[in-house]
Enzyme design. Structure first.
Site, short mmCIF file in Angstrom:
data_model
loop_
_atom_site.label_atom_id
_atom_site.label_comp_id
_atom_site.label_asym_id
_atom_site.label_seq_id
_atom_site.Cartn_x
_atom_site.Cartn_y
_atom_site.Cartn_z
N GLY A 34 0.80 -1.23 0.00
CA GLY A 34 0.00 0.00 0.00
C GLY A 34 0.83 1.27 0.00
N HIS A 40 4.44 1.46 -7.93
CA HIS A 40 3.34 0.49 -7.85
C HIS A 40 2.45 0.58 -9.09
CE1 HIS A 40 4.03 1.29 -3.38
NE2 HIS A 40 4.18 0.00 -3.46
N GLY A 150 8.63 -5.44 -8.62
CA GLY A 150 9.57 -4.41 -9.06
C GLY A 150 11.01 -4.84 -8.86
P1 AMP Z 1 5.87 -2.55 -1.54
O1 AMP Z 1 4.51 -1.96 -1.44
O2 AMP Z 1 6.98 -1.64 -1.16
O3 AMP Z 1 5.98 -3.92 -0.91
O4 AMP Z 1 6.11 -2.80 -3.09
C1 AMP Z 1 5.20 -3.54 -3.86
C2 AMP Z 1 5.80 -3.85 -5.20
O5 AMP Z 1 6.13 -2.62 -5.85
C3 AMP Z 1 7.10 -4.66 -5.09
O6 AMP Z 1 7.14 -5.61 -6.14
C4 AMP Z 1 8.16 -3.60 -5.29
O7 AMP Z 1 9.36 -4.11 -5.82
C5 AMP Z 1 7.47 -2.67 -6.26
N1 AMP Z 1 8.08 -1.34 -6.21
C6 AMP Z 1 8.27 -0.56 -5.11
N2 AMP Z 1 8.90 0.58 -5.43
C7 AMP Z 1 9.13 0.53 -6.77
C8 AMP Z 1 9.75 1.39 -7.71
N3 AMP Z 1 10.27 2.56 -7.35
N4 AMP Z 1 9.80 1.01 -9.01
C9 AMP Z 1 9.28 -0.18 -9.39
N5 AMP Z 1 8.67 -1.05 -8.56
C10 AMP Z 1 8.60 -0.70 -7.26
#
Ligand code: AMP
Length: 287
Positions: A34, A40, A150
């Site tokens: 979130g 995201h 990501g």
């Molecule tokens: P999180 O909400 O931080 O657990 O991230 C959810 C997904 O978004 C994960 O697969 C992350 O690797 C991806 N993600 C987070 N930040 C970035 C970013 N700056 N660029 C690309 N993907 C991202």
């Protein structure tokens, strides 16, 4: 599908996932914690182009946080995320509560020890066990055809790929590029923890990685010398940063390399005020 579904229980999620699977639909899943940003959204837009049913999950997974980490303060704004989900064409937003995802006596874990001894696995001992376990659960609940992650969390992506392959989970794992702010800082939900002063110097994390890349390109292959040059750059430009790690690793095995003789991943984690920021750069080998 018309309006976005909001699914809050694992049982309801799995029931729907099984229906979609029986109907032969291509289901794309984007797991998140979130507080969405463009990183995201880039995953969701890519998934939207490639599936019939798009599911996004928002779950701040307690088991991937260690003691003293930011579980209880992790930023959240479910209303905003929900609006963004609609804009991205999400069909179902899965927002389970903690107690329903984990029974009080939960005791089954997925571990991928080979890939988690280094980098974030070293600094955060229970982190990847929590990640692998919750992603495995999400795969079983949503039954997706593919799931998108990501490359910002490169080690996480490697862990999920290995888990999926070795446990024969019928889900395709897709990795997507890092999305950055205009000044190069990798987008992260945790960037809100930064003060103005910290935010102003944070782009130097990326610049340090660019410096490392340029040194590799100019022929420097010794990992220690490369690390020293970048650490010096960090000390000069991010004096208040506390480096957690700066490593050159094999992009697949996540093992530290001493000499650059093939593709490498330069990975960094730095504490800056209340935030712990990570970034990385994949450097393909050029002869
Ligand atoms: P999180 O909400 O931080 O657990 O991230 C959810 C997904 O978004 C994960 O697969 C992350 O690797 C991806 N993600 C987070 N930040 C970035 C970013 N700056 N660029 C690309 N993907 C991202």
């Amino acid at each position: 599908m018309n309006d976005m579904l909001r699914i809050t229980t694992p049982a309801a999620m799995q029931e729907l996932g099984l229906v979609w699977r029986r109907e032969g639909l291509t289901v794309g899943l984007v797991p998140t914690m979130g507080y969405w940003h463009e990183g995201h959204l880039s995953l969701m837009r890519w998934a939207r182009e490639n599936c019939d049913v798009l599911v996004a999950s928002v779950f701040v997974n307690p088991t991937q946080f260690g003691p003293g980490e930011d579980l209880e303060n992790y930023p959240s704004d479910l209303e905003r995320d929900s609006g963004l989900a609609r804009e991205c064409g999400v069909d179902a937003l899965f927002t389970p509560v903690r107690d329903e995802m984990y029974a009080p006596d939960h005791g089954t874990w997925v571990t991928v020890p080979d890939l988690t001894a280094n980098l974030c696995g070293r600094s955060r001992p229970v982190h990847f066990r929590g990640v692998a376990t919750v992603v495995c659960k999400l795969f079983n609940l949503v039954q997706p055809t593919f799931a998108v992650f990501g490359q910002k969390d490169w080690q996480q992506l490697a862990v999920i790929r290995k888990m999926t392959r070795e446990l024969d989970i019928p889900v395709r794992v897709e990795g997507r590029p890092i999305v950055r702010e205009a000044d190069g800082l990798a987008m992260s939900s945790r960037n809100v923890y930064l003060t103005d002063e910290e935010r102003a110097v944070a782009p130097h994390i990326r610049k340090g990685l660019l410096l490392l890349e340029s040194l590799v390109r100019s022929g420097e292959a010794d990992a220690d010398r490369l690390r020293e040059a970048v650490m010096k750059y960090f000390e000069a430009n991010i004096p208040m940063g506390r480096l957690d790690y700066l490593e050159l690793v094999d992009p697949d095995t996540i093992e530290t390399v001493g000499q650059v003789r093939g593709d490498v991943l330069a990975a960094v984690a730095m504490r800056l005020g209340k935030a712990r920021l990570i970034d990385n750069m994949h450097i393909p080998f050029e002869r």
